[in-house]
Design a protein around this motif. Structure first.
Motif, short mmCIF file in Angstrom:
data_model
loop_
_atom_site.label_atom_id
_atom_site.label_comp_id
_atom_site.label_asym_id
_atom_site.label_seq_id
_atom_site.Cartn_x
_atom_site.Cartn_y
_atom_site.Cartn_z
N ASP A 101 -5.50 55.77 -29.90
CA ASP A 101 -6.07 56.24 -28.64
C ASP A 101 -5.76 55.18 -27.57
OD1 ASP A 101 -8.16 54.18 -28.64
OD2 ASP A 101 -9.17 55.40 -30.17
N PRO A 102 -6.08 55.46 -26.30
CA PRO A 102 -5.73 54.48 -25.25
C PRO A 102 -6.30 53.09 -25.49
CG PRO A 102 -6.32 56.59 -24.28
CD PRO A 102 -6.61 56.71 -25.73
N GLU A 103 -7.47 52.99 -26.10
CA GLU A 103 -8.06 51.68 -26.37
C GLU A 103 -7.48 51.03 -27.62
OE1 GLU A 103 -12.26 51.89 -26.51
OE2 GLU A 103 -12.49 52.60 -24.43
N ASN A 104 -6.85 51.84 -28.47
CA ASN A 104 -6.28 51.34 -29.72
C ASN A 104 -4.87 51.90 -29.91
OD1 ASN A 104 -8.80 50.02 -31.07
ND2 ASN A 104 -9.49 52.04 -30.40
N PRO A 105 -3.90 51.40 -29.12
CA PRO A 105 -2.52 51.86 -29.27
C PRO A 105 -1.97 51.47 -30.64
CG PRO A 105 -2.62 49.93 -27.86
CD PRO A 105 -4.03 50.34 -28.10
N ALA A 106 -0.93 52.15 -31.06
CA ALA A 106 -0.34 51.88 -32.37
C ALA A 106 0.14 50.44 -32.44
CB ALA A 106 0.81 52.84 -32.64
N ASP A 107 -0.41 49.69 -33.39
CA ASP A 107 -0.06 48.28 -33.53
C ASP A 107 1.27 48.10 -34.25
OD1 ASP A 107 -0.68 45.52 -33.15
OD2 ASP A 107 -1.24 45.38 -35.26
N HIS A 108 1.64 49.09 -35.10
CA HIS A 108 2.89 49.04 -35.84
C HIS A 108 3.62 50.37 -35.60
CE1 HIS A 108 1.80 45.38 -38.02
NE2 HIS A 108 0.61 45.92 -38.20
N PRO A 109 4.29 50.53 -34.47
CA PRO A 109 4.90 51.82 -34.15
C PRO A 109 6.05 52.19 -35.07
CG PRO A 109 5.53 50.15 -32.54
CD PRO A 109 4.45 49.55 -33.38
N GLU A 110 6.72 51.19 -35.70
CA GLU A 110 7.86 51.50 -36.56
C GLU A 110 7.38 51.78 -37.98
OE1 GLU A 110 10.99 51.90 -35.69
OE2 GLU A 110 10.36 51.58 -33.60
N PRO A 111 7.73 52.95 -38.55
CA PRO A 111 7.34 53.24 -39.93
C PRO A 111 8.11 52.36 -40.92
CG PRO A 111 8.77 54.97 -39.08
CD PRO A 111 8.46 54.06 -37.93
N ILE A 112 7.55 52.16 -42.09
CA ILE A 112 8.19 51.38 -43.14
C ILE A 112 7.81 52.02 -44.47
CG2 ILE A 112 6.24 49.76 -43.27
CD1 ILE A 112 8.27 47.56 -44.00
N SER A 113 8.74 52.04 -45.41
CA SER A 113 8.44 52.63 -46.71
C SER A 113 7.48 51.73 -47.47
CB SER A 113 9.71 52.86 -47.52
OG SER A 113 10.22 51.63 -48.02
N GLY A 124 -11.62 62.42 -41.01
CA GLY A 124 -11.42 63.75 -40.44
C GLY A 124 -10.13 64.40 -40.88
N LEU A 125 -9.59 63.98 -42.01
CA LEU A 125 -8.36 64.53 -42.56
C LEU A 125 -8.70 65.55 -43.63
CD1 LEU A 125 -6.48 61.13 -43.07
CD2 LEU A 125 -6.03 62.80 -41.25
N PRO A 126 -7.75 66.40 -44.02
CA PRO A 126 -7.99 67.28 -45.16
C PRO A 126 -8.38 66.46 -46.38
CG PRO A 126 -6.00 67.94 -44.00
CD PRO A 126 -6.43 66.63 -43.40
N LEU A 176 -1.36 56.88 -38.44
CA LEU A 176 -1.93 58.22 -38.29
C LEU A 176 -2.23 58.49 -36.82
CD1 LEU A 176 -4.46 58.18 -41.27
CD2 LEU A 176 -2.31 59.48 -41.15
N PRO A 177 -1.76 59.62 -36.28
CA PRO A 177 -2.02 59.93 -34.87
C PRO A 177 -3.51 59.92 -34.53
CG PRO A 177 -0.36 61.40 -35.76
CD PRO A 177 -0.90 60.62 -36.92
N SER A 178 -4.36 60.34 -35.48
CA SER A 178 -5.79 60.39 -35.21
C SER A 178 -6.42 59.01 -35.07
CB SER A 178 -6.50 61.16 -36.33
OG SER A 178 -6.29 60.54 -37.58
N THR A 213 -3.95 53.25 -40.85
CA THR A 213 -5.09 53.67 -40.01
C THR A 213 -5.21 52.83 -38.74
OG1 THR A 213 -6.66 52.24 -41.18
CG2 THR A 213 -6.35 54.48 -42.03
N ASN A 214 -4.18 52.06 -38.42
CA ASN A 214 -4.18 51.27 -37.19
C ASN A 214 -5.37 50.31 -37.13
OD1 ASN A 214 -2.82 50.67 -34.76
ND2 ASN A 214 -4.19 51.97 -33.56
N HIS A 215 -5.70 49.73 -38.31
CA HIS A 215 -6.78 48.75 -38.46
C HIS A 215 -8.18 49.37 -38.35
CE1 HIS A 215 -3.39 46.10 -38.05
NE2 HIS A 215 -3.29 46.31 -36.76
N LYS A 216 -8.26 50.69 -38.34
CA LYS A 216 -9.59 51.30 -38.32
C LYS A 216 -10.32 50.97 -39.61
CE LYS A 216 -11.99 55.66 -37.41
NZ LYS A 216 -11.83 57.08 -36.97
#
Length: 313
Positions: free
Chosen positions: A286-298, A153-155, A281-283, A240-243
């Motif tokens: 969701d509540p059932e799949n919170p960010a597993d890696h909240p800290e960004p890394i290059s 659902g991204l550009p 990616l924010p998309s 993609t948070n493991h999506k």
């Protein structure tokens, strides 16, 4: 659009991307793998590359090892048999390989992240052929990323700037022939996940590539002749948070006559730019799949972290 007799999608890149994005995305979500037909890489170029790869690996050991770059992490040139091993593996993989990377103009802001290529003088046409193949892989990979963006659902062009001048690497790979009763079913490359964004693989027609399903079963990946096997790498899994799943896979020596001959393949590891920050990616949160890696890394820091784990840095 799936025309496989398995659940792994087999799609044609000649079709409008909107018509294959759902099947492609479903396959990447379930298995982390898909198969791509009509990928646009000319068969004549593939045949030439395969011939030159075999010609290089047939060179004497001392000639090949002259192109090994100590301390280079295997990023360019030749890496001898018995060097790389999968993360947490106790033994080295049974393979040797050659790496071709991106060539950037002098003074390019990302040049510090990418070593210069080296080219074997003993194989005529090597530089031109593999330079052309690198570009063709990159074009096909860009199409796959467009389809992934549509699925998410991204550009459509979302990923284009993230991989522009990325640290992508093309690997010419040879698994030497094995001998003895243990050859059939031996593990040539231990179970591992790829580090990068996506991997495009030529030469998987030979039996032996297997992926680990969510049920803990090993599933063979058997593409039609001339097709590309594409899999999700750890960087895109994290983004993609493991999506989209980076799946453990391995190469097992087949049974029968094929067990006693060398195996060749050419994977292209498509990478993000070294300065791209991998941030969930924010998309995909969701509540059932919170960010597993909240800290960004290059992308570069992540790559170096992983190369240390597989004995290449």
């Amino acid at each position: 659009m799936t025309d496989s007799n398995t659940d792994i999608a087999v799609v044609s890149l000649a079709q409008p991307l909107e018509s294959i994005a759902e099947d492609l995305g479903r396959s990447f979500q379930q298995y982390g793998f898909a198969v791509i037909r009509d990928h646009g890489i000319p068969q004549e170029l593939i045949d030439k590359a395969e011939s030159l790869s075999k010609e290089f690996f047939a060179l004497p050991e001392d000639v090949k090892k002259a192109y090994h770059i100590p301390g280079g992490g295997g990023a360019r040139g030749y890496t001898p048999f018995g060097t790389e091993k999968a993360k947490d593996a106790k033994v080295h993989d049974l393979k040797e390989f050659w790496h071709v990377g991106r060539e950037l103009p002098e003074g390019h802001p990302l040049a510090e992240y990418m070593a210069d290529n080296v080219w074997p003088e003993e194989v005529d046409g090597f530089k031109q052929t593999f330079g052309d193949l690198y570009s063709a892989f990159e074009t096909a990979g860009g199409r796959v990323l467009e389809a992934i963006a549509i699925h998410l659902g991204l550009p459509r062009e979302f990923f284009a700037p993230t991989v522009e001048d990325g640290n992508s690497v093309m690997r010419l790979l040879r698994y030497p022939p094995l001998e003895g009763e243990e050859a059939e079913g031996a593990i040539r490359a231990a179970a591992h996940g790829d580090i990068n964004t996506i991997t495009l693989l030529l030469g998987a027609e030979e039996a032996g590539l297997e992926l680990l399903t969510a049920d803990g079963e090993w599933k063979a990946v058997a593409p039609p002749e001339g097709a590309l096997v594409v899999n999700i790498g750890d960087m895109l899994d994290r983004l993609t948070n493991h999506k989209l799943k980076s799946t453990q896979h391995r190469v097992v020596n087949p049974h029968g006559e094929a067990a006693y001959r060398a195996r060749y393949s050419m994977p292209f590891f498509l990478h993000f730019r070294p300065d791209y920050m991998i941030e969930t990616l924010p998309s995909c949160i969701d509540p059932e799949n919170p960010a597993d890696h909240p800290e960004p890394i290059s992308s570069h820091d992540y790559l170096m972290q992983r190369l240390r784990e597989i004995n290449l840095a």
